[in-house]
Design an enzyme around this catalytic site. Structure first.
Site, PDB file in Angstrom:
ATOM      1  N   GLY A 162       0.734  -1.174   0.179  1.00 40.96           N
ATOM      2  CA  GLY A 162      -0.027   0.133   0.030  1.00 40.96           C
ATOM      3  C   GLY A 162       0.734   1.244   0.106  1.00 40.96           C
ATOM      4  O   GLY A 162       1.803   1.185   0.486  1.00 40.96           O
ATOM      5  N   GLN A 205       2.753  10.133   1.235  1.00 43.56           N
ATOM      6  CA  GLN A 205       4.132   9.356   1.259  1.00 43.56           C
ATOM      7  C   GLN A 205       4.970   9.675   0.231  1.00 43.56           C
ATOM      8  O   GLN A 205       6.229   9.272  -0.259  1.00 43.56           O
ATOM      9  CB  GLN A 205       3.821   7.700   1.238  1.00 43.56           C
ATOM     10  CG  GLN A 205       3.275   7.296   2.570  1.00 43.56           C
ATOM     11  CD  GLN A 205       3.293   5.799   2.821  1.00 43.56           C
ATOM     12  OE1 GLN A 205       2.612   5.331   2.287  1.00 43.56           O
ATOM     13  NE2 GLN A 205       4.285   5.168   3.108  1.00 43.56           N
ATOM     14  N   CYS A 250       5.990  -0.192   7.181  1.00 46.59           N
ATOM     15  CA  CYS A 250       5.411   1.006   6.404  1.00 46.59           C
ATOM     16  C   CYS A 250       6.802   1.583   5.547  1.00 46.59           C
ATOM     17  O   CYS A 250       7.747   1.701   6.057  1.00 46.59           O
ATOM     18  CB  CYS A 250       4.946   2.262   7.385  1.00 46.59           C
ATOM     19  SG  CYS A 250       4.725   3.642   6.543  1.00 46.59           S
ATOM     20  N   LEU A 251       6.491   1.961   4.344  1.00 51.27           N
ATOM     21  CA  LEU A 251       7.743   2.343   3.322  1.00 51.27           C
ATOM     22  C   LEU A 251       8.106   3.679   3.773  1.00 51.27           C
ATOM     23  O   LEU A 251       9.409   4.028   3.635  1.00 51.27           O
ATOM     24  CB  LEU A 251       7.004   2.535   1.999  1.00 51.27           C
ATOM     25  CG  LEU A 251       6.428   1.107   1.287  1.00 51.27           C
ATOM     26  CD1 LEU A 251       6.146   1.388  -0.010  1.00 51.27           C
ATOM     27  CD2 LEU A 251       7.736   0.090   1.221  1.00 51.27           C
ATOM     28  N   HIS A 264      -4.387   1.112   7.690  1.00 57.85           N
ATOM     29  CA  HIS A 264      -2.970   1.684   7.736  1.00 57.85           C
ATOM     30  C   HIS A 264      -3.070   3.018   6.535  1.00 57.85           C
ATOM     31  O   HIS A 264      -2.432   3.936   7.245  1.00 57.85           O
ATOM     32  CB  HIS A 264      -1.980   0.573   7.404  1.00 57.85           C
ATOM     33  CG  HIS A 264      -0.575   0.889   7.345  1.00 57.85           C
ATOM     34  ND1 HIS A 264       0.510   0.706   8.189  1.00 57.85           N
ATOM     35  CD2 HIS A 264       0.041   1.950   6.567  1.00 57.85           C
ATOM     36  CE1 HIS A 264       1.306   1.056   7.924  1.00 57.85           C
ATOM     37  NE2 HIS A 264       1.491   2.010   6.719  1.00 57.85           N
ATOM     38  N   GLU A 265      -3.326   2.665   5.468  1.00 57.84           N
ATOM     39  CA  GLU A 265      -3.302   3.577   4.369  1.00 57.84           C
ATOM     40  C   GLU A 265      -4.269   4.988   4.716  1.00 57.84           C
ATOM     41  O   GLU A 265      -3.790   6.118   4.561  1.00 57.84           O
ATOM     42  CB  GLU A 265      -3.504   3.241   3.145  1.00 57.84           C
ATOM     43  CG  GLU A 265      -2.532   2.034   2.740  1.00 57.84           C
ATOM     44  CD  GLU A 265      -1.161   2.304   2.892  1.00 57.84           C
ATOM     45  OE1 GLU A 265      -0.733   3.794   2.637  1.00 57.84           O
ATOM     46  OE2 GLU A 265      -0.294   1.563   2.973  1.00 57.84           O
ATOM     47  N   HIS A 324      -2.715   7.348   7.279  1.00 63.15           N
ATOM     48  CA  HIS A 324      -1.660   8.391   6.210  1.00 63.15           C
ATOM     49  C   HIS A 324      -2.411   9.582   6.037  1.00 63.15           C
ATOM     50  O   HIS A 324      -1.900  10.764   6.100  1.00 63.15           O
ATOM     51  CB  HIS A 324      -0.981   7.816   5.274  1.00 63.15           C
ATOM     52  CG  HIS A 324       0.173   6.839   5.552  1.00 63.15           C
ATOM     53  ND1 HIS A 324       1.263   7.356   5.968  1.00 63.15           N
ATOM     54  CD2 HIS A 324       0.369   5.603   5.289  1.00 63.15           C
ATOM     55  CE1 HIS A 324       2.008   6.217   6.282  1.00 63.15           C
ATOM     56  NE2 HIS A 324       1.613   5.245   5.687  1.00 63.15           N
TER      57      HIS A 324
HETATM   58 NI    NI Z   1       2.601   3.445   5.646  1.00 64.12          NI
END
Ligand code: NI
Length: 173
Positions: free
Chosen positions: A44, A49, A89-90, A131-132, A135
């Site tokens: 995701g 991000q 998480c990236l 999670h997304e 953000h």
């Molecule tokens: Ni993330």
């Protein structure tokens, strides 16, 4: 490939703005986000991000045949039942921590052309959506941890970033 913003970058802490224009640039953005996510081996990726203040994210879970854009999403229902899952998480590469969240969600969103849809999700997809979604409100998974666990994660992140910079200068020199 887009640059992925990391913990400490201001954009990761803001409440993002609704998408109003369902145009070609939006389509190109989501395509670039899918590419960036897949290259980074994530499941995701949210617009902030990649430095974009917009309420949208992409999710791709190849094993489940899921590849989808969520624009202006709203989580309209969550299950009472919650459970733990090891999240990464990236924006905090190389780290992960168990997070407790509802196991099922119903999300209302628009696709890249502005068409509305409602989706009931379970399992990994339900996890990824929550999670997304966080953000878009300037929240990271570590914000769900206790203050001491969160502090520890930030320290681990900073240590890794420092080591990475050292590694880079060694390679250059
Ligand atoms: Ni993330």
């Amino acid at each position: 490939m887009l640059d992925i913003y990391k913990l400490g970058d201001e954009i990761l802490g803001v409440r993002c703005t609704e998408v109003t224009d369902f145009d070609r640039p939006l389509e190109l953005l989501t395509e670039a986000m899918f590419e960036t996510m897949e290259e980074a081996e994530g499941i995701g990726l949210a617009a902030p991000q990649v430095g974009v203040d917009k309420r949208l994210f992409v999710i791709g879970i190849p094993a489940e045949g899921i590849r989808r854009v969520f624009v202006n999403p709203q989580i309209i229902e969550t299950s009472v039942e919650e459970g733990p899952y090891e999240e990464g998480c990236l924006s905090l590469p190389g780290l992960s921590h168990e997070v407790i969240r509802p196991l099922e969600v119903t999300v209302f969103a628009q696709d890249v052309h502005g068409k509305a849809f409602t989706l009931h999700a379970t399992g990994l997809l339900a996890r990824a959506i929550q999670h997304e979604y966080d953000h878009l409100d300037g929240k990271l998974y570590i914000d769900h941890l206790s203050p001491s666990e969160r502090k520890h994660m930030v320290e681990l992140f900073e240590r890794r970033q420092k080591n990475e910079r050292k590694g880079k200068s060694r390679r250059r020199g």
